[in-house]
Design a protein around this motif. Structure first.
Motif, PDB file in Angstrom:
ATOM      1  N   ILE A 174      25.094  91.823  26.187  1.00 59.52           N
ATOM      2  CA  ILE A 174      24.035  92.732  26.636  1.00 59.52           C
ATOM      3  C   ILE A 174      24.719  93.859  27.408  1.00 59.52           C
ATOM      4  CG2 ILE A 174      21.914  92.954  27.999  1.00 59.52           C
ATOM      5  CD1 ILE A 174      21.440  89.958  27.539  1.00 59.52           C
ATOM      6  N   THR A 175      25.083  94.902  26.705  1.00 61.28           N
ATOM      7  CA  THR A 175      25.952  95.939  27.270  1.00 61.28           C
ATOM      8  C   THR A 175      25.213  96.985  28.099  1.00 61.28           C
ATOM      9  OG1 THR A 175      25.796  97.100  25.149  1.00 61.28           O
ATOM     10  CG2 THR A 175      27.714  95.673  25.491  1.00 61.28           C
ATOM     11  N   ASN A 176      23.871  97.024  28.018  1.00 59.98           N
ATOM     12  CA  ASN A 176      23.104  97.941  28.854  1.00 59.98           C
ATOM     13  C   ASN A 176      23.086  97.393  30.283  1.00 59.98           C
ATOM     14  OD1 ASN A 176      20.320  98.446  30.221  1.00 59.98           O
ATOM     15  ND2 ASN A 176      20.532 100.137  28.770  1.00 59.98           N
ATOM     16  N   ALA A 177      23.453  98.233  31.249  1.00 61.70           N
ATOM     17  CA  ALA A 177      23.614  97.773  32.628  1.00 61.70           C
ATOM     18  C   ALA A 177      22.306  97.254  33.228  1.00 61.70           C
ATOM     19  CB  ALA A 177      24.171  98.901  33.489  1.00 61.70           C
ATOM     20  N   THR A 178      21.197  97.939  32.980  1.00 61.37           N
ATOM     21  CA  THR A 178      19.914  97.507  33.544  1.00 61.37           C
ATOM     22  C   THR A 178      19.516  96.143  33.003  1.00 61.37           C
ATOM     23  OG1 THR A 178      19.133  99.775  33.846  1.00 61.37           O
ATOM     24  CG2 THR A 178      17.455  98.054  33.723  1.00 61.37           C
ATOM     25  N   TYR A 179      19.556  95.991  31.694  1.00 55.26           N
ATOM     26  CA  TYR A 179      19.173  94.719  31.087  1.00 55.26           C
ATOM     27  C   TYR A 179      20.117  93.604  31.537  1.00 55.26           C
ATOM     28  CZ  TYR A 179      16.876  98.058  27.917  1.00 55.26           C
ATOM     29  OH  TYR A 179      16.143  99.087  27.397  1.00 55.26           O
ATOM     30  N   ASN A 180      21.410  93.895  31.568  1.00 53.54           N
ATOM     31  CA  ASN A 180      22.389  92.889  31.935  1.00 53.54           C
ATOM     32  C   ASN A 180      22.189  92.417  33.366  1.00 53.54           C
ATOM     33  OD1 ASN A 180      25.181  92.041  33.089  1.00 53.54           O
ATOM     34  ND2 ASN A 180      25.454  91.914  30.870  1.00 53.54           N
ATOM     35  N   ARG A 181      21.956  93.337  34.283  1.00 50.71           N
ATOM     36  CA  ARG A 181      21.789  92.968  35.691  1.00 50.71           C
ATOM     37  C   ARG A 181      20.541  92.111  35.893  1.00 50.71           C
ATOM     38  NH1 ARG A 181      21.511  98.099  39.098  1.00 50.71           N
ATOM     39  NH2 ARG A 181      21.772  96.658  40.861  1.00 50.71           N
ATOM     40  N   VAL A 182      19.442  92.493  35.244  1.00 50.93           N
ATOM     41  CA  VAL A 182      18.206  91.721  35.390  1.00 50.93           C
ATOM     42  C   VAL A 182      18.372  90.323  34.789  1.00 50.93           C
ATOM     43  CG1 VAL A 182      15.780  91.574  34.715  1.00 50.93           C
ATOM     44  CG2 VAL A 182      16.740  93.767  35.466  1.00 50.93           C
ATOM     45  N   VAL A 183      18.977  90.242  33.611  1.00 54.40           N
ATOM     46  CA  VAL A 183      19.175  88.940  32.961  1.00 54.40           C
ATOM     47  C   VAL A 183      20.069  88.050  33.813  1.00 54.40           C
ATOM     48  CG1 VAL A 183      20.249  87.791  30.991  1.00 54.40           C
ATOM     49  CG2 VAL A 183      18.723  89.736  30.615  1.00 54.40           C
ATOM     50  N   ARG A 184      21.160  88.580  34.310  1.00 51.79           N
ATOM     51  CA  ARG A 184      22.068  87.786  35.148  1.00 51.79           C
ATOM     52  C   ARG A 184      21.365  87.302  36.419  1.00 51.79           C
ATOM     53  NH1 ARG A 184      27.471  87.721  33.909  1.00 51.79           N
ATOM     54  NH2 ARG A 184      28.163  89.225  32.308  1.00 51.79           N
ATOM     55  N   TYR A 185      20.599  88.179  37.028  1.00 55.00           N
ATOM     56  CA  TYR A 185      19.883  87.834  38.260  1.00 55.00           C
ATOM     57  C   TYR A 185      18.928  86.663  38.020  1.00 55.00           C
ATOM     58  CZ  TYR A 185      16.930  88.469  42.411  1.00 55.00           C
ATOM     59  OH  TYR A 185      16.221  88.276  43.582  1.00 55.00           O
ATOM     60  N   LEU A 186      18.140  86.755  36.939  1.00 59.51           N
ATOM     61  CA  LEU A 186      17.121  85.732  36.690  1.00 59.51           C
ATOM     62  C   LEU A 186      17.723  84.430  36.169  1.00 59.51           C
ATOM     63  CD1 LEU A 186      14.242  87.957  35.303  1.00 59.51           C
ATOM     64  CD2 LEU A 186      14.410  86.866  37.541  1.00 59.51           C
ATOM     65  N   LEU A 187      18.804  84.512  35.413  1.00 60.54           N
ATOM     66  CA  LEU A 187      19.466  83.280  34.978  1.00 60.54           C
ATOM     67  C   LEU A 187      20.094  82.560  36.164  1.00 60.54           C
ATOM     68  CD1 LEU A 187      21.186  84.173  31.585  1.00 60.54           C
ATOM     69  CD2 LEU A 187      19.242  82.637  31.967  1.00 60.54           C
ATOM     70  N   LYS A 188      20.628  83.321  37.096  1.00 61.59           N
ATOM     71  CA  LYS A 188      21.182  82.703  38.303  1.00 61.59           C
ATOM     72  C   LYS A 188      20.081  82.025  39.114  1.00 61.59           C
ATOM     73  CE  LYS A 188      23.965  83.666  42.425  1.00 61.59           C
ATOM     74  NZ  LYS A 188      24.689  84.718  43.199  1.00 61.59           N
ATOM     75  N   LYS A 189      18.911  82.646  39.156  1.00 61.49           N
ATOM     76  CA  LYS A 189      17.784  82.106  39.926  1.00 61.49           C
ATOM     77  C   LYS A 189      17.195  80.860  39.271  1.00 61.49           C
ATOM     78  CE  LYS A 189      13.274  83.425  41.840  1.00 61.49           C
ATOM     79  NZ  LYS A 189      12.284  84.529  42.014  1.00 61.49           N
TER      80      LYS A 189
END
Length: 316
Positions: free
Chosen positions: A123-138
């Motif tokens: 997921i190379t788009n920064a916005t999508y990647n950051r949101v996905v990483r945040y929620l997977l961590k949560k």
């Protein structure tokens, strides 16, 4: 080899250890309470009724309990059913492992985590990647443990992550086949589309809908989670990228009568909806056909408009 539930033929008497996937107290027309039970082992599941259940029975025979079951496989309305002769808790000296009875994803958890990590990397788009990483961590622990549904499709331990991986694998083929698809948006939507089920559902054993699940549903739950993640990550609510990602999850059921507040209005959203339907349908059909003899029709599949599917004699 020890016989399991799906090995039983109609009118066969048996005794075996099984786990109670579901045990719901109900009241019959005569006023007596009974338990509507779903028995499960690694081979599959069959329903049965435990009539005239006492208060003690209701207390001890709960979802997730392993029992010694004696009974007969019968048929009711063209569906298999267990006629219960006796049902007892194991003796204290019988050490039985729940994992030996519960159905789980056909991938090891470590392998699913590794594949999800690779998906996130793509997921190379920064916005999508950051949101996905945040929620997977949560929600990461629950994401790899929860089923994807209370019943119907991927309703087994680890089913949520496995369903997600299956959709992304299909999406990768779609991206390869067609041009002008926003792959990062599609993959991000696929990873997040059902993540709200970690709040909507109670867990992998005795799965029920939580209060939030009943009142809100997983589409609105994950949308709110995306908004919260964006706030915490300093991403503008007016960002077009964030709005596109929210649309992906809010529209993935396809129709308003199926829970989507909006129908898909993006190419990627339509693809996600179609792949979600495809993966769920195939899983439901495969489960039913695996329990069907060659040359016979399956039981009716509730999630597929109560249709029955034929298993050809030509299968080897």
């Amino acid at each position: 080899m020890t016989k399991q539930l799906m090995d039983l033929v109609e009118n066969e008497d048996f005794e075996m250890f099984v786990i109670l996937k579901k045990a719901e107290k109900r009241v019959a027309k005569n006023g007596k309470q009974f338990l509507a039970i779903t028995f499960q082992d690694k081979s599959g599941e069959i329903n049965g009724m435990y009539w005239d259940a006492s208060d003690d029975d209701v207390e001890k025979f709960t979802a997730g309990t392993i029992v010694h079951l004696t009974g007969k496989r019968e048929s009711y309305l063209n569906s298999p059913q267990i006629k219960i002769s006796s049902m007892n808790l194991p003796n204290p000296d019988q050490h039985l492992d729940r994992e030996d009875f519960v159905q789980s994803a056909p991938m090891k958890e470590a392998d699913m985590k590794s594949e999800i990590d690779q998906i996130v990397f793509s997921i190379t788009n920064a916005t999508y990647n950051r949101v996905v990483r945040y929620l997977l961590k949560k929600h990461g622990d629950a994401f790899f443990e929860f089923p994807a549904a209370k019943s119907n499709h991927h309703d087994f331990e680890g089913g949520l992550a496995f369903h997600t991986i299956s959709i992304v694998r299909l999406a990768e083929h779609i991206v390869d086949q067609y041009g002008d698809i926003d792959a990062p948006l599609l993959y991000a939507g696929a990873v997040l589309h059902d993540l709200g089920k970690t709040i909507e559902l109670s867990g992998p054993v005795g799965t029920t809908y939580t209060l939030a699940g009943n009142l809100l549903g997983h589409l609105s739950i994950i949308d709110a989670e995306i908004v919260e993640a964006a706030d915490n990550l300093g991403i503008s609510q007016d960002s077009e990228e964030l709005l596109l990602l929210r649309h992906m999850v809010l529209s993935h059921h396809g129709l308003k009568e199926y829970g989507s507040p909006e129908r898909p209005q993006l190419l990627e959203a339509e693809i996600l909806h179609d792949l979600d339907e495809l993966d769920a349908s195939i899983m439901m059909m495969k489960r039913a056909l695996n329990q069907t003899a060659p040359g016979e029709f399956s039981d009716k599949i509730f999630g597929l408009d109560n249709r029955r599917f034929y298993r050809p004699n030509t299968e080897e």
